[in-house]
Write a protein that holds these residues in place. Sequence first.
Motif, PDB file in Angstrom:
ATOM      1  N   TRP A   1       7.357   0.800  10.374  1.00 61.22           N
ATOM      2  CA  TRP A   1       6.799   0.220  11.601  1.00 61.22           C
ATOM      3  C   TRP A   1       6.265   1.310  12.533  1.00 61.22           C
TER       4      TRP A   1
ATOM      5  N   SER B   1       5.766   0.852  16.346  1.00 61.92           N
ATOM      6  CA  SER B   1       6.883   0.924  17.291  1.00 61.92           C
ATOM      7  C   SER B   1       7.850   2.042  16.933  1.00 61.92           C
TER       8      SER B   1
ATOM      9  N   TYR C   1      11.035  -3.271   5.914  1.00 58.41           N
ATOM     10  CA  TYR C   1      12.164  -4.149   6.218  1.00 58.41           C
ATOM     11  C   TYR C   1      11.746  -5.447   6.907  1.00 58.41           C
ATOM     12  N   ALA C   2      10.883  -6.168   6.272  1.00 57.61           N
ATOM     13  CA  ALA C   2      10.480  -7.482   6.779  1.00 57.61           C
ATOM     14  C   ALA C   2      11.490  -8.534   6.313  1.00 57.61           C
TER      15      ALA C   2
ATOM     16  N   SER D   1       8.659 -12.992   4.641  1.00 56.17           N
ATOM     17  CA  SER D   1       7.488 -12.164   4.978  1.00 56.17           C
ATOM     18  C   SER D   1       7.288 -11.098   3.908  1.00 56.17           C
TER      19      SER D   1
ATOM     20  N   GLU E   1       1.768  -4.768   9.454  1.00 57.90           N
ATOM     21  CA  GLU E   1       3.188  -4.491   9.614  1.00 57.90           C
ATOM     22  C   GLU E   1       3.975  -5.791   9.766  1.00 57.90           C
ATOM     23  N   TRP E   2       5.239  -5.691   9.384  1.00 56.25           N
ATOM     24  CA  TRP E   2       6.203  -6.793   9.394  1.00 56.25           C
ATOM     25  C   TRP E   2       5.976  -7.818   8.289  1.00 56.25           C
ATOM     26  N   THR E   3       5.270  -7.362   7.233  1.00 57.23           N
ATOM     27  CA  THR E   3       5.399  -7.946   5.908  1.00 57.23           C
ATOM     28  C   THR E   3       5.697  -6.772   4.983  1.00 57.23           C
TER      29      THR E   3
ATOM     30  N   PHE F   1       3.603  -3.330   5.195  1.00 57.97           N
ATOM     31  CA  PHE F   1       4.186  -2.033   5.523  1.00 57.97           C
ATOM     32  C   PHE F   1       3.704  -0.975   4.537  1.00 57.97           C
TER      33      PHE F   1
ATOM     34  N   SER G   1      18.094  -7.645   6.647  1.00 55.66           N
ATOM     35  CA  SER G   1      16.896  -8.239   7.233  1.00 55.66           C
ATOM     36  C   SER G   1      17.031  -9.755   7.293  1.00 55.66           C
ATOM     37  N   SER G   2      16.248 -10.352   8.165  1.00 56.17           N
ATOM     38  CA  SER G   2      16.326 -11.790   8.396  1.00 56.17           C
ATOM     39  C   SER G   2      16.169 -12.585   7.098  1.00 56.17           C
TER      40      SER G   2
END
Length: 209
Positions: A67, A70, A116-117, A121, A127-129, A133, A156-157
């Motif tokens: 990521w 961020s 780390y999606a 995802s 990013e965030w898949t 990534f 991860s979620s």
Amino acid sequence: YIVREIENFPGDIMAPGTDDIPSVITEEFKLWMEYRAKTIHDFIVKAGDKVHGVNPDIKFGAYVGGWLASYYPTGVNWASPRYNIASHYYYKKWATAKFREYGYADHCDFMFIGAYAGADSIYGNDEWTMQGFCKQADKYLMGDVPHFGGPDIGNSSGFEKGGKGSLMPKIIDACMGASDGMFVFDLCHIRMYDYWNDFKKGFDEFDAK
């Protein structure tokens, strides 16, 4: 290197407790971010030289979170120094010209990219898949170093309670298809949720393509 005397630290750079890019970006803030990236860059250079000085055949690398948008709070620029990080939408407001120079990808023999999606995802371009990534990392690293993307299959979620073995072939396809290989966080989760056969199936299917 530019040296400036700070009378009120950290207030002259950013207000105490700041957890995001401040609305008013000072020259001191820009230089502080540059300094932090330089510190990690210089450590990577020295550590790599030390390792290769003992044995030039040892592979020296790093793990980073994918990521980049961020990642600035860590004080790290893991991109290639050839990547114009100031063009990145999150960095362009404050990244100095030298911040780009402190990308350290070219000083590594490999790099693990935390993709780390969440469990829902896997495929995508941003990013965030997991796939995204890996694709974005390929852009940032510019061929300086082989990179291996991989998921967190325990924290991860959607992964917290296991039972996601059927997703492993898709995850392997997404990560290996968009990077130079794959790593997984973590072996304990493969054992805990007995994903061994799921991984074997995923690798077999990917190899058969």
